[in-house]
Scaffold this active site. Structure first.
Site, PDB file in Angstrom:
ATOM      1  N   GLY A 180      27.759  22.114 -24.780  1.00  0.00           N
ATOM      2  CA  GLY A 180      29.079  22.087 -25.583  1.00  0.00           C
ATOM      3  C   GLY A 180      29.864  21.305 -25.342  1.00  0.00           C
ATOM      4  CG  ASP A 191      32.050  28.566 -22.199  1.00  0.00           C
ATOM      5  OD1 ASP A 191      31.766  28.528 -20.760  1.00  0.00           O
ATOM      6  OD2 ASP A 191      31.275  27.887 -23.124  1.00  0.00           O
ATOM      7  CB  CYS A 237      30.098  25.798 -21.566  1.00  0.00           C
ATOM      8  SG  CYS A 237      28.736  24.229 -22.458  1.00  0.00           S
ATOM      9  CB  THR A 254      23.837  24.677 -22.625  1.00  0.00           C
ATOM     10  OG1 THR A 254      24.277  24.827 -23.500  1.00  0.00           O
ATOM     11  CG2 THR A 254      23.047  26.187 -23.866  1.00  0.00           C
ATOM     12  CG  HIS A 257      21.763   0.242 -13.193  1.00  0.00           C
ATOM     13  ND1 HIS A 257      21.608   0.831 -14.705  1.00  0.00           N
ATOM     14  CD2 HIS A 257      21.530  -0.009 -12.101  1.00  0.00           C
ATOM     15  CE1 HIS A 257      20.496   1.158 -13.778  1.00  0.00           C
ATOM     16  NE2 HIS A 257      20.771   0.259 -12.436  1.00  0.00           N
ATOM     17  CG  HIS A 286      20.454   4.723 -12.784  1.00  0.00           C
ATOM     18  ND1 HIS A 286      19.095   4.136 -13.784  1.00  0.00           N
ATOM     19  CD2 HIS A 286      20.277   3.735 -11.465  1.00  0.00           C
ATOM     20  CE1 HIS A 286      18.419   3.842 -12.730  1.00  0.00           C
ATOM     21  NE2 HIS A 286      19.006   3.202 -11.383  1.00  0.00           N
TER      22      HIS A 286
HETATM   23  C1  RB5 Z   1      28.990  30.683 -25.254  1.00  0.00           C
HETATM   24  O1  RB5 Z   1      28.318  31.751 -25.633  1.00  0.00           O
HETATM   25  C2  RB5 Z   1      28.037  28.978 -25.413  1.00  0.00           C
HETATM   26  O2  RB5 Z   1      27.974  29.269 -26.557  1.00  0.00           O
HETATM   27  C3  RB5 Z   1      28.685  27.997 -24.584  1.00  0.00           C
HETATM   28  O3  RB5 Z   1      28.445  28.441 -23.469  1.00  0.00           O
HETATM   29  C4  RB5 Z   1      28.152  26.622 -24.394  1.00  0.00           C
HETATM   30  O4  RB5 Z   1      26.557  27.357 -24.028  1.00  0.00           O
HETATM   31  C5  RB5 Z   1      27.988  26.277 -25.491  1.00  0.00           C
HETATM   32  O5  RB5 Z   1      27.709  24.600 -25.452  1.00  0.00           O
END
Ligand code: RB5
Length: 144
Positions: free
Chosen positions: A70, A8, A65, A67, A133, A98
């Site tokens: 997402g 993203d 993304c 984190t 596995h 695994h």
């Molecule tokens: C976008 O700001 C953020 O929500 C996205 O990059 C991600 O971390 C979602 O899981």
């Protein structure tokens, strides 16, 4: 290998360096977008990469993304996809060994470029171990 790569807006810059790393290491990185830094919705790009892996157009996928959460949740909604959210090179090794993971997901905000590159090195160097596995991976199926 042919590797579908998506992100993203948060992963946009690191996506470029991942594609360069792939090319430098003998892989074909297919950029599935986004192509500008404008804010986008991560499920759109995660689905593109996941469908490309699931239908065999790509061998494996890489998603980024903010984190990594997402894109991994989204990719895992596609049948046949085992997307692993990876924080360090050891996770990358284990995800292949695994889980026979076929998409590797990274946090662009909490994982640095060097860690991502070391993780990619392990990912491509590690085969699936099979054995016990194999049975476990076969049990990963949508159930309802
Ligand atoms: C976008 O700001 C953020 O929500 C996205 O990059 C991600 O971390 C979602 O899981």
């Amino acid at each position: 290998m042919k590797i579908a790569v998506g992100s993203d807006h948060a992963g946009f810059e690191l996506k470029k360096s991942v594609i360069t790393w792939l090319q430098d290491h003998g892989h074909e990185g297919i950029d599935m977008g986004p192509y500008t830094e404008e804010s986008v919705d991560y499920p759109d790009y995660a689905r593109k990469v996941a469908l490309s892996v699931a239908d065999g157009s790509s061998d494996q996928g890489i998603l980024l993304c903010g984190t990594g959460i997402g894109v991994s949740i989204s990719a895992n909604k596609v049948k046949g996809i085992r997307a692993a959210l990876v924080f360090n090179p050891e996770f990358a090794t284990l995800a292949r060994q695994h889980n026979d993971a076929n998409i590797i997901c990274f946090s662009a905000r909490f994982t640095d470029k060097e860690t991502i590159e070391k993780s990619l090195h392990n990912w491509f160097a590690t085969p699936f171990e099979g054995g016990r596995h194999q049975r476990r991976v076969e049990k990963i199926e949508p159930c309802c």
